[in-house]
Design an enzyme around this catalytic site. Structure first.
Site, PDB file in Angstrom:
ATOM      1  N   CYS A 215      22.049  -3.326  13.988  1.00  0.00           N
ATOM      2  CA  CYS A 215      21.233  -3.218  12.785  1.00  0.00           C
ATOM      3  C   CYS A 215      22.023  -3.697  11.562  1.00  0.00           C
ATOM      4  O   CYS A 215      23.194  -4.039  11.645  1.00  0.00           O
ATOM      5  CB  CYS A 215      20.744  -1.790  12.585  1.00  0.00           C
ATOM      6  SG  CYS A 215      22.040  -0.606  12.194  1.00  0.00           S
TER       7      CYS A 215
ATOM      8  N   HIS B 139       0.837  -1.204   0.000  1.00  0.00           N
ATOM      9  CA  HIS B 139       0.000   0.000   0.000  1.00  0.00           C
ATOM     10  C   HIS B 139       0.869   1.250   0.000  1.00  0.00           C
ATOM     11  O   HIS B 139       1.908   1.298   0.659  1.00  0.00           O
ATOM     12  CB  HIS B 139      -0.915   0.034   1.220  1.00  0.00           C
ATOM     13  CG  HIS B 139      -1.726  -1.215   1.397  1.00  0.00           C
ATOM     14  ND1 HIS B 139      -2.201  -1.629   2.612  1.00  0.00           N
ATOM     15  CD2 HIS B 139      -2.120  -2.159   0.515  1.00  0.00           C
ATOM     16  CE1 HIS B 139      -2.859  -2.751   2.474  1.00  0.00           C
ATOM     17  NE2 HIS B 139      -2.804  -3.099   1.198  1.00  0.00           N
TER      18      HIS B 139
ATOM     19  N   CYS C 181      35.678  -2.261  -0.496  1.00  0.00           N
ATOM     20  CA  CYS C 181      37.113  -2.564  -0.464  1.00  0.00           C
ATOM     21  C   CYS C 181      37.409  -4.025  -0.154  1.00  0.00           C
ATOM     22  O   CYS C 181      38.584  -4.411  -0.033  1.00  0.00           O
ATOM     23  CB  CYS C 181      37.816  -1.675   0.560  1.00  0.00           C
ATOM     24  SG  CYS C 181      37.244  -1.950   2.260  1.00  0.00           S
TER      25      CYS C 181
ATOM     26  N   HIS D  12      14.523  -4.146   6.039  1.00  0.00           N
ATOM     27  CA  HIS D  12      15.270  -4.955   7.004  1.00  0.00           C
ATOM     28  C   HIS D  12      16.292  -4.095   7.751  1.00  0.00           C
ATOM     29  O   HIS D  12      17.486  -4.378   7.749  1.00  0.00           O
ATOM     30  CB  HIS D  12      15.973  -6.128   6.304  1.00  0.00           C
ATOM     31  CG  HIS D  12      16.642  -5.747   5.015  1.00  0.00           C
ATOM     32  ND1 HIS D  12      16.146  -6.098   3.795  1.00  0.00           N
ATOM     33  CD2 HIS D  12      17.757  -5.036   4.763  1.00  0.00           C
ATOM     34  CE1 HIS D  12      16.932  -5.642   2.837  1.00  0.00           C
ATOM     35  NE2 HIS D  12      17.921  -4.996   3.412  1.00  0.00           N
TER      36      HIS D  12
ATOM     37  N   HIS E 203     -26.885 -32.362  42.320  1.00  0.00           N
ATOM     38  CA  HIS E 203     -27.460 -33.531  42.983  1.00  0.00           C
ATOM     39  C   HIS E 203     -27.509 -33.380  44.499  1.00  0.00           C
ATOM     40  O   HIS E 203     -27.555 -34.370  45.236  1.00  0.00           O
ATOM     41  CB  HIS E 203     -26.662 -34.788  42.621  1.00  0.00           C
ATOM     42  CG  HIS E 203     -25.175 -34.580  42.689  1.00  0.00           C
ATOM     43  ND1 HIS E 203     -24.486 -34.527  43.866  1.00  0.00           N
ATOM     44  CD2 HIS E 203     -24.280 -34.382  41.696  1.00  0.00           C
ATOM     45  CE1 HIS E 203     -23.190 -34.320  43.608  1.00  0.00           C
ATOM     46  NE2 HIS E 203     -23.046 -34.231  42.292  1.00  0.00           N
TER      47      HIS E 203
ATOM     48  N   CYS F  33      33.421  -6.257   2.586  1.00  0.00           N
ATOM     49  CA  CYS F  33      32.824  -4.953   2.292  1.00  0.00           C
ATOM     50  C   CYS F  33      32.683  -4.803   0.778  1.00  0.00           C
ATOM     51  O   CYS F  33      33.634  -5.084   0.039  1.00  0.00           O
ATOM     52  CB  CYS F  33      33.706  -3.847   2.860  1.00  0.00           C
ATOM     53  SG  CYS F  33      33.282  -2.183   2.257  1.00  0.00           S
TER      54      CYS F  33
ATOM     55  N   CYS G 164     -23.902 -24.355  25.221  1.00  0.00           N
ATOM     56  CA  CYS G 164     -23.712 -23.149  26.031  1.00  0.00           C
ATOM     57  C   CYS G 164     -22.222 -22.851  26.202  1.00  0.00           C
ATOM     58  O   CYS G 164     -21.653 -22.066  25.469  1.00  0.00           O
ATOM     59  CB  CYS G 164     -24.411 -23.292  27.385  1.00  0.00           C
ATOM     60  SG  CYS G 164     -24.283 -21.787  28.404  1.00  0.00           S
TER      61      CYS G 164
END
Length: 415
Positions: free
Chosen positions: A384, A175, A374, A412, A327, A371, A296
């Site tokens: 993170c 959306h 490099c 992510h 009873h 990386c 019920c």
């Protein structure tokens, strides 16, 4: 070029729309905005998802699409901003920038009514505006789901210059409207490690990762079957912290799913049964009883000393001990309940293959990555997915192996 319309919020009382092209860079967009708010482009800062946009980034690079909301404020000296680097233009042209991994999944209750990839968004918790710069980036679900964990510098008119609480939220990636939010399913992950399902041995994505020490996994279809079978046998577990929930099928300790929204995956009819059974289990756990009269099943909370019970719903009068018609003073026998405590049958060899953090060569290879700038070997020890190379200063994504961009942030940011 693709023409789109974006919403620009300048302050609490001023907002407007402008027509732009997705190939425009941020500096050109500032030029259009300056005509509306009567400020020079060099004095305008634009914020999207908690970061200040760089002038040379294109709207396509930072994932701004039709009806996107961006926030503008007047530039002031000595503003410390979070860095966001757009995808390299050559990567976009070559198609490498399409290797996006959706790390967040939501259950879209409004339009899709299904499991969908999610986007992570952020705003000021006080004024609910996006004129903010984060003090730090989120590293885990606790950072985004617990209030007050990360602060922000709010640039909106009413909060300007103050440190405020940051509010993170998730939306369905299908959306365009930022107003539609959706509950995140924190135990659903993309199968980036190609782990086999605990039950059917297939490799599929996304999948359910149980929060046990061994992180056993199940595909979504098997989780749906597992949940319905357990629901039929009323073998969910009532927990003080997590409510009416399911543990790992292997029987691991401390493995209950931590959010009831995951049971939307069982289907609408089964989810309604889940809510009803959860309410009934709460009654039983709090020294209550369920009316035994056919059709019920009303929950009744009663005193410990009470033996004669009258249902408030159907008026059936029954004995608390044996759940038969009352009873009087004569003795009764408690009903013998069927033993449904047998374990869920799981193949031992398959259990070893269905661990998210299994000790294999594939897992060992993921401990370090080169990386993209490099090729320096880099190890990620939590935090993170936004990596910062100490040698070449490149900012890159741990999952995508390319320069950090808005799609990485939305799909992510952590994991």
């Amino acid at each position: 070029m693709t023409s789109i319309v974006i919403n620009v919020k300048y302050n609490v009382s001023s907002s407007f729309t402008i027509e732009v092209d997705t190939d425009w860079n941020v500096w050109k967009v500032k030029g259009e905005i300056s005509k509306r708010i009567k400020l020079p482009p060099e004095e305008i800062q634009l914020i999207f998802t908690g970061c200040v946009l760089k002038n040379d980034a294109t709207l396509k690079d930072v994932s701004i699409c039709n009806c996107t909301v961006i926030h503008a404020f007047q530039q002031k000296p000595l503003i410390v901003t979070a860095k966001c680097i757009s995808a390299d233009t050559e990567d976009v042209k070559s198609g490498k920038a399409n290797r996006d991994v959706h790390h967040f999944f939501v259950y879209c209750k409004e339009q899709c009514q299904s499991l969908c990839p999610g986007k992570l968004r952020v705003k000021c918790a006080i004024c609910c505006e996006g004129h903010i710069v984060l003090q730090r980036e989120p590293e885990n679900f606790d950072d985004v789901m617990k209030s007050g964990t990360i602060l922000c510098e709010c640039k909106s008119e009413g909060c300007q210059g103050n440190l405020q609480t940051t509010q993170f939220y998730f939306k369905c990636a299908s959306h365009s409207s930022e107003l539609d939010t959706a509950p995140v399913l924190r135990h659903i992950r993309p199968n980036t490690k190609n782990i086999e399902c605990l039950t059917c041995s297939t490799v599929s994505s996304p999948l359910m990762v149980f929060p046990c020490d061994k992180s056993h996994v199940m595909c979504i279809e098997c989780f749906r079957s597992y949940g319905i079978v357990r629901l039929n046998d009323r073998m969910f577990i009532e927990d003080e912290n997590h409510g009416y929930s399911l543990p790992c099928p292997v029987g691991c300790e401390n493995s209950l799913l931590q959010d009831a929204h995951h049971f939307y995956l069982l289907g609408e009819e089964q989810y309604e049964r889940y809510k009803r059974f959860g309410t009934e289990e709460y009654v039983l756990q709090n020294n209550g009883v369920l009316c035994p009269f056919p059709g019920c099943g009303a929950g009744i909370l009663i005193e410990d000393s009470c033996k004669q019970v009258v249902c408030h719903n159907c008026r059936f009068e029954f004995c608390r001990q044996c759940l038969n018609s009352y009873h009087g003073s004569s003795e009764c026998r408690p009903q013998l309940l069927e033993d449904n405590t047998q374990g869920y049958q799981v193949d031992e060899e398959q259990e070893l293959r269905a661990r998210w953090d299994q000790e294999s060569l594939a897992t060992i290879e993921e401990i370090s990555k080169p990386c993209p700038g490099c090729c320096t070997k880099t190890e990620r020890d939590g935090g993170c997915m936004h990596m910062h190379c100490s040698r070449c200063q490149m900012e890159w994504c741990w999952l995508c192996d390319r320069e950090w961009n808005r799609e990485c942030q939305g799909n992510h940011w952590f994991g």
